[in-house]
Design a protein around this motif. Structure first.
Motif, mmCIF file in Angstrom:
data_model
loop_
_atom_site.group_PDB
_atom_site.id
_atom_site.type_symbol
_atom_site.label_atom_id
_atom_site.label_comp_id
_atom_site.label_asym_id
_atom_site.label_seq_id
_atom_site.Cartn_x
_atom_site.Cartn_y
_atom_site.Cartn_z
ATOM 1 N N ASN A 110 25.180 -9.134 -8.099
ATOM 2 C CA ASN A 110 24.217 -8.629 -8.819
ATOM 3 C C ASN A 110 23.637 -7.090 -8.235
ATOM 4 N N VAL A 111 24.602 -6.360 -7.722
ATOM 5 C CA VAL A 111 24.382 -4.869 -7.481
ATOM 6 C C VAL A 111 25.633 -4.175 -8.361
ATOM 7 N N LEU A 112 25.155 -3.253 -8.932
ATOM 8 C CA LEU A 112 26.197 -2.203 -9.937
ATOM 9 C C LEU A 112 27.270 -1.573 -8.817
ATOM 10 N N GLN A 159 18.739 -13.941 -10.404
ATOM 11 C CA GLN A 159 20.007 -12.673 -10.133
ATOM 12 C C GLN A 159 19.202 -11.520 -9.440
ATOM 13 N N LEU A 160 18.015 -11.093 -9.951
ATOM 14 C CA LEU A 160 17.436 -10.190 -9.438
ATOM 15 C C LEU A 160 17.223 -10.206 -7.931
ATOM 16 N N PHE A 161 16.664 -11.532 -7.316
ATOM 17 C CA PHE A 161 16.409 -11.837 -5.998
ATOM 18 C C PHE A 161 17.516 -11.958 -5.349
ATOM 19 N N GLN A 162 18.661 -12.400 -5.673
ATOM 20 C CA GLN A 162 19.884 -12.429 -5.208
ATOM 21 C C GLN A 162 20.438 -11.018 -4.928
ATOM 22 N N GLY A 163 20.452 -10.101 -5.852
ATOM 23 C CA GLY A 163 20.703 -8.438 -5.715
ATOM 24 C C GLY A 163 19.884 -8.064 -4.624
ATOM 25 N N LEU A 164 18.538 -8.535 -4.537
ATOM 26 C CA LEU A 164 17.662 -7.777 -3.599
ATOM 27 C C LEU A 164 17.795 -8.300 -2.186
ATOM 28 N N ARG A 165 18.229 -9.602 -2.168
ATOM 29 C CA ARG A 165 18.308 -9.980 -0.745
ATOM 30 C C ARG A 165 19.630 -9.487 -0.282
ATOM 31 N N TYR A 166 20.718 -9.152 -1.076
ATOM 32 C CA TYR A 166 21.584 -8.560 -0.561
ATOM 33 C C TYR A 166 21.537 -6.933 0.126
ATOM 34 N N TYR A 227 7.029 2.488 4.966
ATOM 35 C CA TYR A 227 6.880 1.383 3.947
ATOM 36 C C TYR A 227 8.072 0.690 4.301
ATOM 37 N N THR A 228 8.251 -0.543 3.645
ATOM 38 C CA THR A 228 9.452 -1.490 3.929
ATOM 39 C C THR A 228 10.030 -1.985 2.545
ATOM 40 N N SER A 229 10.915 -2.713 2.738
ATOM 41 C CA SER A 229 11.288 -3.409 1.452
ATOM 42 C C SER A 229 10.627 -4.269 0.716
ATOM 43 N N ALA A 230 9.289 -4.494 1.088
ATOM 44 C CA ALA A 230 8.293 -4.962 0.367
ATOM 45 C C ALA A 230 7.914 -4.404 -1.020
ATOM 46 N N ILE A 231 8.118 -2.935 -0.856
ATOM 47 C CA ILE A 231 7.872 -2.491 -2.184
ATOM 48 C C ILE A 231 8.752 -2.666 -3.146
ATOM 49 N N ASP A 232 9.894 -3.052 -2.996
ATOM 50 C CA ASP A 232 11.012 -3.807 -4.004
ATOM 51 C C ASP A 232 10.387 -5.110 -4.540
ATOM 52 N N ILE A 233 9.814 -5.838 -3.687
ATOM 53 C CA ILE A 233 9.283 -7.270 -3.824
ATOM 54 C C ILE A 233 8.261 -6.871 -4.869
ATOM 55 N N TRP A 234 7.227 -6.038 -4.350
ATOM 56 C CA TRP A 234 6.144 -5.882 -5.452
ATOM 57 C C TRP A 234 6.833 -5.412 -6.741
ATOM 58 N N ALA A 235 7.516 -4.459 -6.679
ATOM 59 C CA ALA A 235 8.091 -4.262 -8.329
ATOM 60 C C ALA A 235 8.911 -5.286 -9.055
ATOM 61 N N ALA A 236 9.437 -6.353 -8.036
ATOM 62 C CA ALA A 236 10.212 -7.330 -8.850
ATOM 63 C C ALA A 236 9.364 -8.213 -9.473
ATOM 64 N N ASN A 322 2.199 -9.804 3.655
ATOM 65 C CA ASN A 322 2.137 -11.127 3.136
ATOM 66 C C ASN A 322 2.829 -11.233 1.898
ATOM 67 N N ARG A 323 3.547 -10.295 1.263
ATOM 68 C CA ARG A 323 4.426 -10.634 0.136
ATOM 69 C C ARG A 323 5.772 -11.348 0.957
ATOM 70 N N TRP A 324 6.106 -12.143 0.034
ATOM 71 C CA TRP A 324 7.535 -12.897 0.215
ATOM 72 C C TRP A 324 8.627 -11.945 0.308
ATOM 73 N N THR A 325 9.565 -12.204 1.282
ATOM 74 C CA THR A 325 10.821 -11.497 1.123
ATOM 75 C C THR A 325 11.823 -12.087 0.050
ATOM 76 N N ALA A 326 12.709 -11.213 -0.302
ATOM 77 C CA ALA A 326 13.672 -11.826 -1.421
ATOM 78 C C ALA A 326 14.141 -13.233 -1.127
ATOM 79 N N SER A 327 14.557 -13.412 0.225
ATOM 80 C CA SER A 327 15.068 -14.915 0.720
ATOM 81 C C SER A 327 14.035 -15.731 0.536
ATOM 82 N N GLY A 328 12.738 -15.746 0.639
ATOM 83 C CA GLY A 328 11.623 -16.467 0.490
ATOM 84 C C GLY A 328 11.521 -16.652 -0.974
ATOM 85 N N ALA A 329 11.629 -15.736 -1.909
ATOM 86 C CA ALA A 329 11.309 -16.050 -3.320
ATOM 87 C C ALA A 329 12.302 -16.957 -3.730
ATOM 88 N N LEU A 330 13.616 -16.745 -3.215
ATOM 89 C CA LEU A 330 14.704 -17.948 -3.846
ATOM 90 C C LEU A 330 14.653 -19.310 -3.052
#
Length: 407
Positions: A110-112, A159-166, A227-236, A322-330
């Motif tokens: 799920n990553v180009l 699929q998006l969260f699978q790619g983000l988790r990776y 900032y952290t990877s939480a910015i990607d979670i927000w965008a997702a 307080n946002r979930w991680t990609a793993s949490g979202a899955l």
């Protein structure tokens, strides 16, 4: 529309899935291969046409003449980054080098994927040979006007969260998640594209103001450089909301306007929400001037089905901690059931309640994407040409982030 995102790149990182004909002339996946160590001459490719253009790059579909035997020939995408663009020459060169470096380091469905780099005989530009996809989600929603079902949104979100988790497991923050950078293959596989703004996470300062405005997290809107990877979670979360409603959910025009729209969706931030930003020294002036109530259920409960409000709430939090991680979202579905993260119960409702997630091959819009085969005497085989169903609009209403040579 500019599908490759914050660096103002071309319409898409890639615009057609890497394919090859089998014995009966049907498309099959090209086999996995290693990234080329040395630049490949551009003369090895036959350019089939532009897939899109941007301020700093162009993406072209190309026929790879190197593949042998002839039945293994394939279509690729070649992304050319212009390294002589006024005063931005050095910034673009650094951005291009970083993008290739990151592309070489990732390997996930799920990553180009990058296949290598190419070079012309007299050429200072940078050419990246990449996997090809049919189109991006922005084209699908805006130009094709496809209205996705909740089942389809779940499939793409998974699929998006699978790619983000990776990516996040590899310590990579994408920094420009948006529909334009989420690409689709002819088989319905979603691939996260355009790593031009991606960075390996560090504990120090990074460039503030990353991500395209409509998908920019609150901490970025107030100028945070830590900032952290939480910015990607927000965008997702914003992307999923857009897929559910079929329209952008936070189409601000300025940072201040964007914060106002977020408040109208999530309610005004509390002192507790803003405390981490204040502790870090970032200004939060005006963010509590007007008291607005929580509006997320009114906008999504009916369109998104049971669980969508709780799911989006886990992704869209003022406080990034307080946002979930990609793993949490899955959490809460299949092999990820019961791993104990706080998100599991709310995520499980979204994934498991009706309507259930469809399979990739069941995505309804795939039936409109067709292959066309034409004879090519020069290749003594069937050259694969793909009928593209999107236009190449260059001007997008989405706010863009310029390339940066900083971290």
């Amino acid at each position: 529309m500019d599908a490759s995102g914050g660096s103002g790149d071309a319409k898409a990182d890639a615009t057609e899935e890497s394919i090859q004909p089998d014995a009966i002339g049907q498309p099959t996946h090209a086999g996995s291969e290693q990234l080329d160590d040395d630049p490949v001459p551009l003369s090895c490719f036959t350019i089939l046409g532009d897939a899109g253009r941007g301020s700093y790059s162009v993406v072209q579909r190309a026929y790879d003449n190197r593949a042998q035997p002839a039945t293994q020939s394939r279509i690729v995408a070649i992304k050319t980054l212009y390294l002589s663009y006024g005063d931005s020459n050095e910034e673009l060169r650094v951005a291009a080098t970083r993008e290739v470096s990151l592309l070489r380091s990732v390997e996930h469905e799920n990553v180009l994927r990058a296949l290598g780099v190419a070079a012309g005989p007299i050429d200072e530009n940078f050419h990246i040979i990449m996997e090809c996809c049919v189109k991006d989600l922005a084209v699908l929603i805006e130009e094709d006007e496809v209205r996705l079902s909740v089942s389809e949104v779940k499939c793409l979100s998974w699929q998006l969260f699978q790619g983000l988790r990776y990516l996040h497991t590899q310590n990579i923050i994408h920094r420009d998640i948006k529909p334009d950078n989420l690409l689709l293959t002819a088989r319905g596989t979603l691939k996260i594209g355009d790593l031009g703004l991606a960075r390996c996470h560090s504990t120090g300062s990074m460039t503030p103001g990353m991500a395209t405005l409509w998908y920019r997290a609150p901490e970025l809107l107030v100028g945070a450089a830590e900032y952290t990877s939480a910015i990607d979670i927000w965008a997702a979360g914003v992307v999923i909301g857009e897929l559910i409603l079929g329209i952008p959910i936070l189409p601000g025009e300025t940072d201040a306007d964007q914060l106002d729209l977020i408040a109208k969706l999530l309610g005004s931030p509390t002192d507790r929400d803003l405390q981490p930003l204040r502790d870090a020294g970032y200004p939060c002036r005006g963010m509590q001037d007007s008291l607005v109530t929580w509006n997320l259920p009114d906008r999504f409960a009916e369109a998104g089905g049971k669980g969508i409000v709780a799911f989006l709430t886990g992704l869209l939090q003022w406080d990034s901690n307080n946002r979930w991680t990609a793993s949490g979202a899955l959490q809460g579905r299949g092999a990820l059931q019961g791993r104990g993260e706080p998100a599991a119960e709310d995520a499980a409702v979204w994934w498991n309640k009706q309507p259930v997630m469809c399979r990739e091959e069941e995505l309804s819009f795939l039936s409109d994407w067709s292959y066309v085969y034409i004879s090519s005497a020069s290749h003594k085989s069937s050259m694969i040409v793909v009928r593209f169903l999107f236009s190449s609009a260059a001007n997008s209403p989405r706010q863009e982030t310029p390339p940066s040579s900083t971290g």
